[in-house]
Design a protein around this motif. Structure first.
Motif, PDB file in Angstrom:
ATOM      1  N   GLU A  98       0.816  -1.205   0.000  1.00  0.00           N
ATOM      2  CA  GLU A  98       0.000   0.000   0.000  1.00  0.00           C
ATOM      3  C   GLU A  98       0.853   1.259   0.000  1.00  0.00           C
ATOM      4  OE1 GLU A  98      -3.771   1.903   2.507  1.00  0.00           O
ATOM      5  OE2 GLU A  98      -2.820   0.042   3.180  1.00  0.00           O
ATOM      6  N   VAL A 102       0.657   4.416  -2.696  1.00  0.00           N
ATOM      7  CA  VAL A 102       0.480   5.830  -2.345  1.00  0.00           C
ATOM      8  C   VAL A 102       1.467   6.698  -3.117  1.00  0.00           C
ATOM      9  CG1 VAL A 102       0.728   7.524  -0.492  1.00  0.00           C
ATOM     10  CG2 VAL A 102      -0.506   5.398  -0.070  1.00  0.00           C
ATOM     11  N   SER A 129       0.373  -1.104   8.921  1.00  0.00           N
ATOM     12  CA  SER A 129       0.637  -0.750   7.527  1.00  0.00           C
ATOM     13  C   SER A 129       1.596   0.427   7.528  1.00  0.00           C
ATOM     14  CB  SER A 129      -0.649  -0.367   6.805  1.00  0.00           C
ATOM     15  OG  SER A 129      -1.501  -1.485   6.655  1.00  0.00           O
ATOM     16  N   TYR A 131       3.241   3.693   5.593  1.00  0.00           N
ATOM     17  CA  TYR A 131       2.995   4.719   4.582  1.00  0.00           C
ATOM     18  C   TYR A 131       4.252   5.559   4.423  1.00  0.00           C
ATOM     19  CZ  TYR A 131      -1.876   3.586   5.702  1.00  0.00           C
ATOM     20  OH  TYR A 131      -3.058   2.924   5.936  1.00  0.00           O
ATOM     21  N   ASN A 170      -5.621   1.852  12.048  1.00  0.00           N
ATOM     22  CA  ASN A 170      -5.017   1.765  10.727  1.00  0.00           C
ATOM     23  C   ASN A 170      -6.056   1.862   9.609  1.00  0.00           C
ATOM     24  OD1 ASN A 170      -3.116   1.284   8.664  1.00  0.00           O
ATOM     25  ND2 ASN A 170      -3.531  -0.892   8.741  1.00  0.00           N
ATOM     26  N   SER A 171      -7.291   1.422   9.877  1.00  0.00           N
ATOM     27  CA  SER A 171      -8.323   1.402   8.839  1.00  0.00           C
ATOM     28  C   SER A 171      -8.726   2.806   8.391  1.00  0.00           C
ATOM     29  CB  SER A 171      -9.561   0.646   9.325  1.00  0.00           C
ATOM     30  OG  SER A 171     -10.193   1.338  10.395  1.00  0.00           O
ATOM     31  N   HIS A 174      -5.604   5.902   5.925  1.00  0.00           N
ATOM     32  CA  HIS A 174      -5.465   6.257   4.513  1.00  0.00           C
ATOM     33  C   HIS A 174      -6.257   7.529   4.179  1.00  0.00           C
ATOM     34  CE1 HIS A 174      -9.200   3.892   4.449  1.00  0.00           C
ATOM     35  NE2 HIS A 174      -9.494   4.484   3.300  1.00  0.00           N
ATOM     36  N   HIS A 175      -7.316   7.811   4.967  1.00  0.00           N
ATOM     37  CA  HIS A 175      -8.038   9.075   4.783  1.00  0.00           C
ATOM     38  C   HIS A 175      -7.182  10.253   5.246  1.00  0.00           C
ATOM     39  CE1 HIS A 175     -11.691   7.077   3.608  1.00  0.00           C
ATOM     40  NE2 HIS A 175     -11.797   6.440   4.753  1.00  0.00           N
ATOM     41  N   VAL A 177      -3.943  10.262   5.119  1.00  0.00           N
ATOM     42  CA  VAL A 177      -2.947  10.406   4.051  1.00  0.00           C
ATOM     43  C   VAL A 177      -3.537  11.193   2.883  1.00  0.00           C
ATOM     44  CG1 VAL A 177      -1.558   9.163   2.341  1.00  0.00           C
ATOM     45  CG2 VAL A 177      -1.696   8.320   4.697  1.00  0.00           C
ATOM     46  N   ASP A 178      -4.791  10.871   2.506  1.00  0.00           N
ATOM     47  CA  ASP A 178      -5.452  11.616   1.425  1.00  0.00           C
ATOM     48  C   ASP A 178      -5.459  13.110   1.718  1.00  0.00           C
ATOM     49  OD1 ASP A 178      -6.026   9.609  -0.330  1.00  0.00           O
ATOM     50  OD2 ASP A 178      -8.090   9.310   0.316  1.00  0.00           O
ATOM     51  N   ASN A 187     -11.595   9.263  -0.937  1.00  0.00           N
ATOM     52  CA  ASN A 187     -12.209   7.935  -0.954  1.00  0.00           C
ATOM     53  C   ASN A 187     -13.565   7.972  -0.268  1.00  0.00           C
ATOM     54  OD1 ASN A 187     -10.016   6.381  -2.178  1.00  0.00           O
ATOM     55  ND2 ASN A 187      -8.883   6.889  -0.318  1.00  0.00           N
TER      56      ASN A 187
END
Length: 210
Positions: A98, A102, A129, A131, A170-171, A174-175, A177-178, A187
């Motif tokens: 992942e 990115v 995870s 990043y 962790n879930s 990613h938001h 990070v966005d 997302n």
């Protein structure tokens, strides 16, 4: 013992990727805990091997060197004129990297990948995870948790690869990070996740997230 068989210690692993042979270490292949290789090496399910004992992986052997270099270095270093980003992103998806995805999505958006040098491992042991994000993106808001982290004002532990370790959900990260990379949540997100994300934003002092 077959003299042609390569030496593979507990920490040295041979890979046969599309007919091209690579020799690397278990530490490199398990750097990203949820990746294809981490699962393969920790699984009790037998894996196919060639006659020399290398793990057989039916993928593009030439492009794989960039995947392996990313796992070794934690950043993308591509040759001048490289143009196979779609193929590399496809391989990143196959190998469940992942963090590499990115980086490549940033490139697809016309952003440079050369600054991707800060690693952040998010989650608990066994479910983390990793990043890779530029210092510039992490310092998007000058008074945030991440700015303090990079400036040394907020002590944050690191793993043996030098990634900052954050024991949070962790879930949802990613938001985050966005937002840091692109300035918005791109997302799909449920109302429940949005409420949790707002709590994460408060904790990280990211004032402009939804």
């Amino acid at each position: 013992m077959d003299s042609a068989r390569p030496r593979q210690s507990d920490n040295h692993i041979g890979l046969n990727v599309g007919g091209k042979i690579y020799l690397t270490t278990r530490d490199t292949l398990t750097r990203y805990p949820n990746s294809f290789f981490a699962i393969m090496l920790d699984s009790e399910i037998p894996s196919d091997r060639d006659t020399q004992g290398n793990y057989l992986i039916d993928r593009d052997g030439e492009i794989f060197r960039h995947v392996l270099n990313f796992m070794r270095c934690g950043k993308v270093v591509l040759p001048r004129g490289f143009s196979e980003f779609d193929l590399l992103e496809q391989e990143a998806d196959f190998f469940s990297l992942e963090a590499l995805e990115v980086v490549l999505k940033r490139e697809a958006a016309g952003m440079s990948v050369t600054g991707m040098s800060v690693g952040i491992a998010v989650g608990t042991v066994g479910t983390r995870s990793t990043y890779m994000i530029t210092r510039e993106a992490l310092m998007r808001e000058k008074e945030s948790f991440f700015t303090d982290m990079l400036d040394g004002g907020k002590p944050v532990p690191r793993d043996r690869q030098g990634n900052y370790v954050i024991s949070r959900n962790n879930s949802l990260f990613h938001h985050v990070v966005d937002y840091l990379v692109r300035g918005g949540i791109l997302n799909d997100i449920t109302s429940s996740e949005l409420q949790q994300l707002r709590k994460e934003a408060d904790i990280r002092r990211l004032d402009k997230t939804p």
